[in-house]
Design a protein around this motif. Structure first.
Motif, PDB file in Angstrom:
ATOM      1  N   GLY A 101      29.844  67.004 -19.983  1.00 43.64           N
ATOM      2  CA  GLY A 101      30.984  67.891 -19.764  1.00 43.64           C
ATOM      3  C   GLY A 101      31.376  68.029 -18.304  1.00 43.64           C
ATOM      4  N   GLN A 102      30.491  67.582 -17.390  1.00 46.25           N
ATOM      5  CA  GLN A 102      30.799  67.703 -15.958  1.00 46.25           C
ATOM      6  C   GLN A 102      31.667  66.538 -15.482  1.00 46.25           C
ATOM      7  OE1 GLN A 102      27.083  67.734 -13.787  1.00 46.25           O
ATOM      8  NE2 GLN A 102      27.441  69.812 -13.031  1.00 46.25           N
ATOM      9  N   SER A 103      32.576  66.828 -14.570  1.00 43.97           N
ATOM     10  CA  SER A 103      33.269  65.740 -13.886  1.00 43.97           C
ATOM     11  C   SER A 103      32.322  65.185 -12.820  1.00 43.97           C
ATOM     12  CB  SER A 103      34.546  66.246 -13.225  1.00 43.97           C
ATOM     13  OG  SER A 103      34.209  67.054 -12.098  1.00 43.97           O
ATOM     14  N   LEU A 104      32.654  64.003 -12.295  1.00 47.15           N
ATOM     15  CA  LEU A 104      31.785  63.413 -11.268  1.00 47.15           C
ATOM     16  C   LEU A 104      31.821  64.242  -9.981  1.00 47.15           C
ATOM     17  CD1 LEU A 104      32.438  59.616 -11.868  1.00 47.15           C
ATOM     18  CD2 LEU A 104      30.808  61.146 -12.972  1.00 47.15           C
ATOM     19  N   GLU A 105      32.987  64.796  -9.656  1.00 54.02           N
ATOM     20  CA  GLU A 105      33.066  65.670  -8.466  1.00 54.02           C
ATOM     21  C   GLU A 105      32.148  66.875  -8.631  1.00 54.02           C
ATOM     22  OE1 GLU A 105      35.674  64.458 -10.124  1.00 54.02           O
ATOM     23  OE2 GLU A 105      37.459  64.311  -8.860  1.00 54.02           O
ATOM     24  N   GLU A 106      32.162  67.455  -9.831  1.00 53.65           N
ATOM     25  CA  GLU A 106      31.307  68.632 -10.074  1.00 53.65           C
ATOM     26  C   GLU A 106      29.831  68.256  -9.974  1.00 53.65           C
ATOM     27  OE1 GLU A 106      34.262  71.066 -13.156  1.00 53.65           O
ATOM     28  OE2 GLU A 106      32.826  69.614 -13.939  1.00 53.65           O
ATOM     29  N   ALA A 107      29.495  67.075 -10.499  1.00 55.29           N
ATOM     30  CA  ALA A 107      28.091  66.645 -10.458  1.00 55.29           C
ATOM     31  C   ALA A 107      27.621  66.486  -9.015  1.00 55.29           C
ATOM     32  CB  ALA A 107      27.926  65.328 -11.214  1.00 55.29           C
ATOM     33  N   VAL A 108      28.451  65.853  -8.193  1.00 53.79           N
ATOM     34  CA  VAL A 108      28.067  65.637  -6.789  1.00 53.79           C
ATOM     35  C   VAL A 108      28.030  66.971  -6.045  1.00 53.79           C
ATOM     36  CG1 VAL A 108      28.755  64.548  -4.608  1.00 53.79           C
ATOM     37  CG2 VAL A 108      28.862  63.241  -6.748  1.00 53.79           C
ATOM     38  N   ALA A 109      29.025  67.819  -6.283  1.00 55.68           N
ATOM     39  CA  ALA A 109      29.062  69.116  -5.587  1.00 55.68           C
ATOM     40  C   ALA A 109      27.846  69.962  -5.950  1.00 55.68           C
ATOM     41  CB  ALA A 109      30.355  69.860  -5.934  1.00 55.68           C
ATOM     42  N   ALA A 110      27.458  69.947  -7.233  1.00 58.49           N
ATOM     43  CA  ALA A 110      26.303  70.748  -7.653  1.00 58.49           C
ATOM     44  C   ALA A 110      25.033  70.235  -6.977  1.00 58.49           C
ATOM     45  CB  ALA A 110      26.154  70.690  -9.175  1.00 58.49           C
ATOM     46  N   ARG A 111      24.915  68.914  -6.880  1.00 60.08           N
ATOM     47  CA  ARG A 111      23.726  68.356  -6.236  1.00 60.08           C
ATOM     48  C   ARG A 111      23.689  68.681  -4.754  1.00 60.08           C
ATOM     49  NH1 ARG A 111      18.563  67.444  -7.377  1.00 60.08           N
ATOM     50  NH2 ARG A 111      17.859  65.322  -6.928  1.00 60.08           N
ATOM     51  N   LEU A 112      24.857  68.691  -4.125  1.00 61.68           N
ATOM     52  CA  LEU A 112      24.891  68.968  -2.685  1.00 61.68           C
ATOM     53  C   LEU A 112      24.514  70.420  -2.379  1.00 61.68           C
ATOM     54  CD1 LEU A 112      27.979  66.849  -1.533  1.00 61.68           C
ATOM     55  CD2 LEU A 112      25.552  66.393  -1.115  1.00 61.68           C
ATOM     56  N   GLU A 113      24.586  71.296  -3.364  1.00 59.41           N
ATOM     57  CA  GLU A 113      24.053  72.644  -3.176  1.00 59.41           C
ATOM     58  C   GLU A 113      22.523  72.598  -3.095  1.00 59.41           C
ATOM     59  OE1 GLU A 113      25.516  75.691  -2.727  1.00 59.41           O
ATOM     60  OE2 GLU A 113      27.264  74.402  -2.414  1.00 59.41           O
ATOM     61  N   GLU A 114      21.931  71.791  -3.975  1.00 57.05           N
ATOM     62  CA  GLU A 114      20.452  71.724  -4.010  1.00 57.05           C
ATOM     63  C   GLU A 114      19.855  71.029  -2.792  1.00 57.05           C
ATOM     64  OE1 GLU A 114      20.032  71.519  -8.881  1.00 57.05           O
ATOM     65  OE2 GLU A 114      19.618  69.720  -7.708  1.00 57.05           O
ATOM     66  N   THR A 115      20.595  70.054  -2.248  1.00 58.16           N
ATOM     67  CA  THR A 115      20.028  69.252  -1.157  1.00 58.16           C
ATOM     68  C   THR A 115      20.054  69.977   0.186  1.00 58.16           C
ATOM     69  OG1 THR A 115      22.179  68.229  -0.760  1.00 58.16           O
ATOM     70  CG2 THR A 115      20.669  67.031  -2.202  1.00 58.16           C
ATOM     71  N   ARG A 116      20.786  71.078   0.276  1.00 63.40           N
ATOM     72  CA  ARG A 116      20.984  71.760   1.554  1.00 63.40           C
ATOM     73  C   ARG A 116      19.748  71.903   2.453  1.00 63.40           C
ATOM     74  NH1 ARG A 116      25.713  75.302   2.272  1.00 63.40           N
ATOM     75  NH2 ARG A 116      26.967  74.993   0.416  1.00 63.40           N
ATOM     76  N   PRO A 117      18.573  72.294   1.914  1.00 67.58           N
ATOM     77  CA  PRO A 117      17.433  72.535   2.821  1.00 67.58           C
ATOM     78  C   PRO A 117      16.804  71.269   3.409  1.00 67.58           C
ATOM     79  CG  PRO A 117      17.095  73.548   0.639  1.00 67.58           C
ATOM     80  CD  PRO A 117      18.245  72.622   0.524  1.00 67.58           C
ATOM     81  N   SER A 118      17.321  70.108   3.050  1.00 64.37           N
ATOM     82  CA  SER A 118      16.649  68.859   3.438  1.00 64.37           C
ATOM     83  C   SER A 118      16.514  68.718   4.953  1.00 64.37           C
ATOM     84  CB  SER A 118      17.420  67.655   2.892  1.00 64.37           C
ATOM     85  OG  SER A 118      16.717  66.471   3.201  1.00 64.37           O
TER      86      SER A 118
END
Ligand SMILES: [Zn+2]
Length: 459
Positions: A101-118
């Motif tokens: 159900g996710q668009s590709l933009e949504e998938a990438v944006a959601a992941r970029l929230e998780e990667t922030r502390p890297s």
């Protein structure tokens, strides 16, 4: 004035040469490499006498914070990038999963929230799970997002599995947009049948994990994916080869002019299926599974022949508790921690063992992944203008791998008790020390998302 550093007196290693030279870093980039460099008087001089100066390791296939929809690793991007920093890994290419159900933009944006502390730099492959026929052109957004590779699976129902028609149409579209397709290859029907036969025989404990996923399943799927990719002229990477035959097929395809690349991992080069017969099979649950010792030897021969392109970890930080929860290979999450041990293991079982040299090591651990995935020469190169991602490695001395000394959450390592030659003395990412003499110096969130370039090739 940006801070500058002079890495002095070390041996610089590139894919084609090893030579004594100093590396002058200005701000985030390498400014010069040579012997008569005149740094600014304020430059910090770092003594690298006796040390190798390697490009920062790129792990082009890692799963930090993996949520398969069935299992989830309990790690985060700070713990894992910290572990990576201790292991000399300065860049990972991880994954953004498109959940249904996710668009590709949504998938990438959601992941970029998780990667922030890297603390390390990262790119993302996009796992495509929900693009029905007619919607392939949704992939056209990925070059703009800087996520220039996709991941597909020939197995894992119901969440990831792509049938042959899906593979064909998504690889075709990916190729049109200059995207590389990374494919996990195991024939789903063969794995399902082997699993069902074991279940019928009452053989579901972890020691049967390897038997449930025969090597033929990988080889058949890889052959098929290569054929499909060739038919639509799509660049393809065959993921984590556990069989030398798989890697040989990829190398043969490339010799015929196909844009096909291979990767394997320390687990298939160093461990083998005899470990399933031992007292701790839980340490070795991964897909594809460990293989017979002959396969391990065969993979080394191909590494030596320069026919395997990338060495990656397929890192998954499931904990010891998650691994031990069930003595049933159908219920135990697959995947091993490996970010921190990648470089020392290849340095030991590749270079020190005499299979390859340091130049081969940096080709497979830095240059090739950077080139295949659109990051070169910013990443994966020791060149003026490249990011100053460096590892200072002391090739002398020995250590033993021990989970208590490692920094992941897993609490175990599949390499427990193995001897390693040398150690990471310091890791620099874009000119900053991430780790120096065992001390973690990086600031959480200092890692950057890498906007990667699409592959240029003639279609
Ligand atoms: Zn993987």
């Amino acid at each position: 004035m940006k801070p500058s550093r002079l890495i002095q007196g070390g041996t610089v290693v590139t894919p084609t040469a090893m030579y004594k030279a100093d590396v002058l870093i200005q701000g985030e980039q390498i400014q010069a490499i040579g012997t008569d460099l005149a740094p600014h008087p304020s430059a910090e001089v770092v003594d690298a006498t006796g040390l190798l100066v390697l490009p920062g390791v790129i792990d082009a296939h890692a799963h930090i914070v993996l949520d398969t929809g069935i299992y989830k690793t309990p790690d985060d991007w700070l713990t894992e990038s910290r572990a990576a920093s201790f292991g000399g890994v300065t860049t990972v290419v991880d994954f953004a999963t498109q959940f249904p159900g996710q668009s590709l933009e949504e998938a990438v944006a959601a992941r970029l929230e998780e990667t922030r502390p890297s603390t390390i730099d990262y790119g993302l492959h996009v796992m495509i799970t929900d693009l029905p026929p007619g919607q392939e052109d949704a992939l056209g957004v990925l070059p703009e997002l800087g996520t220039t590779s996709i991941k597909l699976y020939t197995t894992y129902r119901p969440n990831y599995y792509a049938d042959d028609a899906t593979l064909l149409r998504l690889m075709e579209a990916a190729g049109r947009y200059g995207l590389v397709t990374l494919v996990h290859c195991e024939n789903d029907a063969i794995v399902t049948a082997a699993t069902e036969a074991l279940v019928t025989a009452g053989k579901t404990s972890l020691r049967y994990h390897g038997a449930a996923r025969p090597m033929l399943a990988e080889e058949e799927a890889a052959a098929r994916v290569l054929l499909l990719a060739e038919a639509v002229q799509a660049p393809v990477v065959i993921a984590h080869n556990s069989s030398p035959r798989t890697s040989a097929m990829v190398a043969a395809a490339r010799e015929q002019g196909q844009l096909a690349f291979s990767e394997t991992t320390p687990q298939y080069l160093i461990l083998d299926a005899s470990l399933y017969e031992g007292s701790e099979p839980w340490r070795y649950i991964l897909q594809p599974p460990l293989r017979a010792p002959e396969a391990r030897k065969g993979l080394w021969e191909l590494v030596v022949a320069g026919q395997i392109d990338m060495l990656i970890t397929d890192h998954c930080d499931y904990t010891q508790a998650q691994k031990l929860e069930h003595d049933d290979f159908r219920k135990t999450p697959g995947g091993l921690p490996g970010l921190e041990t990648l470089l020392p293991l290849i340095a030991t079982y590749g270079v020190a063992a005499g299979h390859i040299d340091w130049m081969d090591l940096v080709r497979m651990l830095a240059e090739n992944p950077a080139q295949i995935y659109g990051m070169w020469p910013r990443k994966g190169a020791l060149l003026p203008g490249s990011d100053a991602d460096l590892v200072l490695y002391d090739p002398a001395g020995e250590d033993t791998i021990n989970a208590e000394k490692l920094h992941t959450l897993a609490g175990y390592t599949p390499y427990e008790g193995l001897r390693v030659q040398g150690r990471v003395v310091a890791t620099l990412r874009r000119g900053e020390f991430l780790v120096r003499e065992g001390e973690f110096l990086a600031e959480a969130g200092s890692g950057q998302f890498l906007h990667r370039q699409p592959m240029e090739f003639e279609s």
